[in-house]
Design a protein around this motif. Sequence first.
Motif, short mmCIF file in Angstrom:
data_model
loop_
_atom_site.label_atom_id
_atom_site.label_comp_id
_atom_site.label_asym_id
_atom_site.label_seq_id
_atom_site.Cartn_x
_atom_site.Cartn_y
_atom_site.Cartn_z
N LYS A 1 3.54 6.14 8.15
CA LYS A 1 3.86 4.92 7.42
C LYS A 1 3.13 3.70 7.96
O LYS A 1 3.04 2.68 7.27
N ASP A 2 2.61 3.79 9.18
CA ASP A 2 1.88 2.67 9.76
C ASP A 2 0.45 2.57 9.23
O ASP A 2 -0.24 1.57 9.50
N LEU A 3 -0.01 3.58 8.53
CA LEU A 3 -1.38 3.62 8.06
C LEU A 3 -1.41 3.49 6.54
O LEU A 3 -0.57 4.05 5.84
N SER A 4 -2.37 2.78 6.05
CA SER A 4 -2.56 2.66 4.61
C SER A 4 -3.56 3.72 4.16
O SER A 4 -4.70 3.44 3.79
N PHE A 5 -3.11 4.96 4.22
CA PHE A 5 -3.97 6.09 3.87
C PHE A 5 -3.19 7.03 2.98
O PHE A 5 -2.03 7.38 3.27
N SER A 6 -3.79 7.44 1.90
CA SER A 6 -3.16 8.36 0.96
C SER A 6 -4.05 9.59 0.80
O SER A 6 -5.28 9.49 0.81
N TYR A 7 -3.40 10.71 0.63
CA TYR A 7 -4.14 11.97 0.48
C TYR A 7 -3.36 12.89 -0.44
O TYR A 7 -2.14 13.03 -0.32
#
Length: 281
Positions: free
Chosen positions: A230-236
Amino acid sequence: MAEVLARSSLVSPCGDQCSLSLPSVGRRNPSFVAIRRGSCRHVEALKSSSRSSHFHGRRLVVGATKGRPLRGFLPSISAQMTLCVGKSSKWWEKCLHPNIKVIDSAQDLVDTLQNAGDKLVIVDFFFPGCGGCRTIHPKICQFAEMNTSVLFLQINHEKHKSMCYSLNVHVLPFFRFYRGANGRLCSFSCTNATIKKFKDALAKHSTDRCNLGPAKGLEESELLALAANKDLSFSYTNKPVLVPSPFDIAERAAADLKLPVHLIPRVSQGSEKKTLVTAQG
């Protein structure tokens, strides 16, 4: 406040006269220097000493030395000087070559690995306060200079701590090697004392080769871990996995066993469940 320049004549004991432009002396501005009659040699010594001084903004007091005042000067002369010193580079920002890239985010790491093609990529995880990371940094920069075809990626563990935890990096300095469709080749931790481990891995995986297929980059589990953070703005999104049909599996098995064509299993079309049947000779 405008500064008014005043001309002060200084006469040396030998009779020589020199002029020096000084700002006017004010009671409310202690940064001005008041110099009356003195020696030219003392003035030149003061100039040369101020140029070679390393006080770097500390208060400079020109006055009595070991209880004896300087000849020709007032007993207590104080000057407030400030030197403008440029911002020094941090140790991990020094000796960076064009093939060394600083990673800014998880998305930047994923995109860089996928766009590297067949190029060998070495990811360097470091921590600013790590002594081992600091001592090995010049060696890594030397390897980057000698191997211009290799891409080096730097990841600051202090700045990207959450991302490093998702990638299971807990020992520093830490290195990971990636190449093309093979993905991760190896990963290990080494210091300046065990630099041979890095040299051997670089010599083994830096040879030119051609990989079929696009670059793999991070493992599937690592991509999912980054996306779940949740701390990262990364989607996969999981890529669809192509499952071979039963007939394809049987055909590949028959090809491996070199079976005749009439013995290759077939799929009946009349059943909705597509039950495997064996062809009759």
